[in-house]
Design a protein around this motif. Sequence first.
Motif, PDB file in Angstrom:
ATOM      1  N   ASP A 110      38.446   3.333  -3.983  1.00 53.73           N
ATOM      2  CA  ASP A 110      37.425   3.689  -3.172  1.00 53.73           C
ATOM      3  C   ASP A 110      37.241   5.371  -3.075  1.00 53.73           C
ATOM      4  OD1 ASP A 110      34.878   3.581  -1.691  1.00 53.73           O
ATOM      5  OD2 ASP A 110      36.117   2.986   0.185  1.00 53.73           O
ATOM      6  N   TYR A 132      39.303   6.611   0.058  1.00 51.14           N
ATOM      7  CA  TYR A 132      39.083   6.130   1.133  1.00 51.14           C
ATOM      8  C   TYR A 132      40.031   4.910   1.124  1.00 51.14           C
ATOM      9  CZ  TYR A 132      35.201   8.720   3.160  1.00 51.14           C
ATOM     10  OH  TYR A 132      34.455   9.774   3.531  1.00 51.14           O
ATOM     11  N   HIS A 143      42.220   1.028   7.421  1.00 52.34           N
ATOM     12  CA  HIS A 143      42.900   0.519   6.454  1.00 52.34           C
ATOM     13  C   HIS A 143      43.635   1.637   5.802  1.00 52.34           C
ATOM     14  CE1 HIS A 143      38.670   1.134   5.670  1.00 52.34           C
ATOM     15  NE2 HIS A 143      39.109   2.030   4.523  1.00 52.34           N
ATOM     16  N   TYR A 203      33.085  -5.786   2.747  1.00 49.38           N
ATOM     17  CA  TYR A 203      32.089  -5.014   2.825  1.00 49.38           C
ATOM     18  C   TYR A 203      31.417  -4.773   1.310  1.00 49.38           C
ATOM     19  CZ  TYR A 203      31.328  -3.357   7.613  1.00 49.38           C
ATOM     20  OH  TYR A 203      31.357  -3.333   8.992  1.00 49.38           O
ATOM     21  N   PHE A 204      32.415  -4.839   0.486  1.00 50.55           N
ATOM     22  CA  PHE A 204      32.372  -4.764  -0.938  1.00 50.55           C
ATOM     23  C   PHE A 204      31.860  -5.961  -1.571  1.00 50.55           C
ATOM     24  CE2 PHE A 204      34.692  -0.523  -0.621  1.00 50.55           C
ATOM     25  CZ  PHE A 204      33.614   0.100  -0.064  1.00 50.55           C
ATOM     26  N   ARG A 220      36.179  13.545  11.091  1.00 49.35           N
ATOM     27  CA  ARG A 220      35.078  12.789  10.896  1.00 49.35           C
ATOM     28  C   ARG A 220      36.085  11.290  10.747  1.00 49.35           C
ATOM     29  NH1 ARG A 220      34.324   8.595   6.932  1.00 49.35           N
ATOM     30  NH2 ARG A 220      32.246   8.023   6.785  1.00 49.35           N
ATOM     31  N   ASP A 243      36.578   7.418  10.021  1.00 44.39           N
ATOM     32  CA  ASP A 243      35.888   6.436   9.024  1.00 44.39           C
ATOM     33  C   ASP A 243      35.922   5.224   9.911  1.00 44.39           C
ATOM     34  OD1 ASP A 243      35.093   5.953   6.422  1.00 44.39           O
ATOM     35  OD2 ASP A 243      36.741   4.567   6.567  1.00 44.39           O
ATOM     36  N   THR A 244      34.755   4.464   9.757  1.00 42.56           N
ATOM     37  CA  THR A 244      34.621   3.037  10.295  1.00 42.56           C
ATOM     38  C   THR A 244      35.332   3.087  11.900  1.00 42.56           C
ATOM     39  OG1 THR A 244      36.437   2.149   9.155  1.00 42.56           O
ATOM     40  CG2 THR A 244      34.346   1.837   8.174  1.00 42.56           C
ATOM     41  N   GLU A 258      32.159   7.416  12.733  1.00 38.68           N
ATOM     42  CA  GLU A 258      31.178   6.635  11.741  1.00 38.68           C
ATOM     43  C   GLU A 258      30.938   5.306  12.413  1.00 38.68           C
ATOM     44  OE1 GLU A 258      30.444   5.117   7.253  1.00 38.68           O
ATOM     45  OE2 GLU A 258      32.512   4.947   8.247  1.00 38.68           O
ATOM     46  N   PRO A 304      29.021   1.963  12.008  1.00 40.76           N
ATOM     47  CA  PRO A 304      27.979   1.065  11.443  1.00 40.76           C
ATOM     48  C   PRO A 304      27.668  -0.021  12.456  1.00 40.76           C
ATOM     49  CG  PRO A 304      30.226   1.053  10.485  1.00 40.76           C
ATOM     50  CD  PRO A 304      30.501   2.135  11.266  1.00 40.76           C
ATOM     51  N   LYS A 308      22.802  -5.155   1.919  1.00 43.13           N
ATOM     52  CA  LYS A 308      22.056  -3.909   1.471  1.00 43.13           C
ATOM     53  C   LYS A 308      21.351  -3.640   0.189  1.00 43.13           C
ATOM     54  CE  LYS A 308      23.449   0.795   0.251  1.00 43.13           C
ATOM     55  NZ  LYS A 308      24.605   1.839   0.060  1.00 43.13           N
ATOM     56  N   HIS A 315      27.834  11.139   1.662  1.00 37.47           N
ATOM     57  CA  HIS A 315      28.605  10.600   0.559  1.00 37.47           C
ATOM     58  C   HIS A 315      28.193   9.032   0.386  1.00 37.47           C
ATOM     59  CE1 HIS A 315      31.325   9.434   3.263  1.00 37.47           C
ATOM     60  NE2 HIS A 315      32.098   8.513   2.561  1.00 37.47           N
ATOM     61  N   ASP A 316      27.928   8.321   1.421  1.00 40.47           N
ATOM     62  CA  ASP A 316      27.369   6.896   1.111  1.00 40.47           C
ATOM     63  C   ASP A 316      25.980   6.644   1.205  1.00 40.47           C
ATOM     64  OD1 ASP A 316      30.217   6.251   1.410  1.00 40.47           O
ATOM     65  OD2 ASP A 316      29.866   5.917   3.701  1.00 40.47           O
ATOM     66  N   GLU A 359      30.989  -0.174  -4.543  1.00 39.34           N
ATOM     67  CA  GLU A 359      30.170  -1.200  -3.864  1.00 39.34           C
ATOM     68  C   GLU A 359      28.994  -1.363  -4.828  1.00 39.34           C
ATOM     69  OE1 GLU A 359      28.075  -0.205   0.302  1.00 39.34           O
ATOM     70  OE2 GLU A 359      26.971   0.613  -1.353  1.00 39.34           O
ATOM     71  N   ARG A 394      25.224   4.492  -3.554  1.00 40.36           N
ATOM     72  CA  ARG A 394      26.282   5.680  -2.930  1.00 40.36           C
ATOM     73  C   ARG A 394      26.290   6.551  -4.165  1.00 40.36           C
ATOM     74  NH1 ARG A 394      31.163   3.136   0.382  1.00 40.36           N
ATOM     75  NH2 ARG A 394      31.948   2.930  -1.568  1.00 40.36           N
TER      76      ARG A 394
HETATM   77  O1  TEU Z   1      32.002   3.593   5.421  1.00 38.54           O
HETATM   78  C1  TEU Z   1      31.849   2.591   6.194  1.00 38.54           C
HETATM   79  C2  TEU Z   1      30.721   1.763   5.808  1.00 38.54           C
HETATM   80  O2  TEU Z   1      30.424   1.272   7.065  1.00 38.54           O
HETATM   81  C3  TEU Z   1      30.289   1.495   4.469  1.00 38.54           C
HETATM   82  O3  TEU Z   1      30.230   0.093   4.366  1.00 38.54           O
HETATM   83  C4  TEU Z   1      28.831   1.817   4.467  1.00 38.54           C
HETATM   84  O4  TEU Z   1      28.222   1.144   5.427  1.00 38.54           O
HETATM   85  C5  TEU Z   1      28.283   1.806   3.164  1.00 38.54           C
HETATM   86  O5  TEU Z   1      29.059   2.660   2.326  1.00 38.54           O
HETATM   87  C6  TEU Z   1      27.023   2.400   3.097  1.00 38.54           C
HETATM   88  O6  TEU Z   1      26.596   1.720   1.665  1.00 38.54           O
HETATM   89  C7  TEU Z   1      33.048   4.513   5.117  1.00 38.54           C
HETATM   90  C8  TEU Z   1      33.003   5.286   4.279  1.00 38.54           C
HETATM   91  O7  TEU Z   1      32.150   6.392   4.551  1.00 38.54           O
HETATM   92  C9  TEU Z   1      32.818   4.851   2.780  1.00 38.54           C
HETATM   93  O8  TEU Z   1      33.004   5.992   1.766  1.00 38.54           O
HETATM   94  C10 TEU Z   1      34.220   4.025   2.368  1.00 38.54           C
HETATM   95  O9  TEU Z   1      34.034   3.278   1.323  1.00 38.54           O
HETATM   96  C11 TEU Z   1      34.454   2.984   3.350  1.00 38.54           C
HETATM   97  O10 TEU Z   1      34.195   3.455   4.961  1.00 38.54           O
HETATM   98  C12 TEU Z   1      35.805   2.434   3.406  1.00 38.54           C
HETATM   99  O11 TEU Z   1      36.853   3.175   4.072  1.00 38.54           O
END
Ligand code: TEU
Length: 593
Positions: free
Chosen positions: A82, A85, A125, A170-171, A225, A227-228, A285, A287, A324, A362-363, A423, A454
């Motif tokens: 990823d 990540y 993770h 999520y993936f 920053r 992540d999640t 971040e 979400p 999404k 980047h997402d 993704e 992304r």
């Molecule tokens: O993204 C977390 C997240 O919530 C993603 O599922 C986001 O909603 C998605 O990318 C939108 O399409 C973070 C990072 O920014 C991302 O690049 C990583 O893949 C993810 O965590 C896992 O670490």
Amino acid sequence: MASFVHKAVSSADTTCQTEATSCNKTWWKNSTVYQIYPSSFKDSSGDGIGDIPGIISCLDYIASLGVDIIWLCPMYDSPHVDNGYDVADYENIYAPYGTLADMVAFIDGCHDRGMRIIIDLVVNHTSDQHEWFKESRSSVDHPKRAWYIWKPARYTKNGHRKPPNNWRSYFGGSAWQWDEHTQEYYLHLFAPEQPDLNWENEQTRNEVYKSAMEFWLYKGVDGFRIDTVNLYSKTPGLPDAPVVDASSDWQSAVAYHCNGPRMHEYLQEMNAKVLSRFDCMTVGELPSTPDQAKVLQYVSAKEKQLNMVFQFDVVDLGQGRDQKYDTDPLSWTLPDLKAALLRSQGLISGTDGWTTAFLENHDQARSISRFASDDEEYRERSGKMLAIMLAALSGTLFIYQGQEIGMINMPKDWDIDEYKDVESSNYFRSVSERTHGDQGALSRALTAVQHLARDHARLPMQWDESPNAGFTTGTPWMRTHDAYKHINVKSALADKSSLLHFWKNLLSLRKGYADLLIYGDFEIYDMENVNVFTFAKATGSRIALIALNFSADFQTWSKPEDIEGHLDLLVSNVPSSKTSMLAPWEGRLYYVK
Ligand code: TEU
């Protein structure tokens, strides 16, 4: 016409506002942050992958934009399932990016130029290649077994093995992976190669603080920053999620793994044990958290958790509800965008919280392609209109590499193979499998990916008109955009009327009118208008007024009736326009005298 005014108001006592806006003007509030995705920024070695020496060679350029902080996406040692990540070692660098010494030189290079640097903290993770996980999976009795989330299988009546619950990753697919060696499943909210850490284990938390945070704070980084940031605490018992998609075995389980019961306790601990000992900033971040009261709990100064978060209200616009990519392009309206902005801008009105302003990272797909017009006729103009909007929003401002030159989504005639991200690729493959290659379904999926993937943000940065846009002398890991010959930094620098120069002026204007543009209260005047967006930023009796045309047609416009005084035009992206008419994609920023 006060009845048409939609104010960013909160239920909290407005007296706090004086404290929030005048007493706490810390460096991270005033700052503009420039985000770098290392794989795609600048390659110095010719291997086709961006690297840290490449970034260092561009530091003068970044500083010249007038930004204050650089946010570097993960540069850690990682198998890159990823794109970093999935961290295999928090204390080492991904070899194609360089060495620890390069990273230290980068940190120093930022500081030498008066900029700060924050890095990504990815600790929901790790990679399955992290030593911690290798030990954890080595046996059920290993002391590190409890560092990750392991559960026995369930069995159907017919004796078929199935995961401990129905959560969807999520993936895509199940969020559980079977481990043959120890005969149990482990949880991974993202890819199977990204096992979730068990935050309930105190030893794990302490090791995260030491290895992923203190290690870098001692090396001089100025924050993270994160992540999640709201996924660490899961609902005890890990119950099945309600079935929303009856066609699938796997369901979105956001309610069970987002904002769980111990989330605030963990962040307070992280703050007390680590962050409070350093002059550093955090941006989490966040979400799947549309509830403003919940957001405030993370960013209220008195809670001592995070300085600010990225809310998803704006960037989720037009995405499918459950999945999404289960959507069609442009299924959002301007009132939706206004309401989303109101929720994040509203966070600071009358509270001790802080907010962020951003459209890209980047997402996310490129903002001009999503929210404005990437037709060449209007690309730069509509990019300037979005820039005016962003530069006038309260909170810490984030811009993403290439946004300053108006980079756009991949051309639509590119093949699906150009999409490299886990993704988008997983989604496309899953549609193909589920529909047995139905052409209609695949074409809809491709259209959604072309609009929202992304991958669009991860195309190589466009530096000049030389081959591969000056990003690399080798073969780039992702294809360079066909438009690089006219969308690049070199030509933007040479043209005083470019979006790049426009951004520079705006960033300096933002500092000059900080009380209004960075700290002011946000009011929308035309909530229902589907083409025009008029908002004010106010502090006491001082007011800035912003008028934006989100369409390719002329639109009539007039000063809101309750705004008294003369309009002094500070910025506009269309020369000598008439006050009562907004040209296509025109944007204006006035100071009310
Ligand atoms: O993204 C977390 C997240 O919530 C993603 O599922 C986001 O909603 C998605 O990318 C939108 O399409 C973070 C990072 O920014 C991302 O690049 C990583 O893949 C993810 O965590 C896992 O670490």
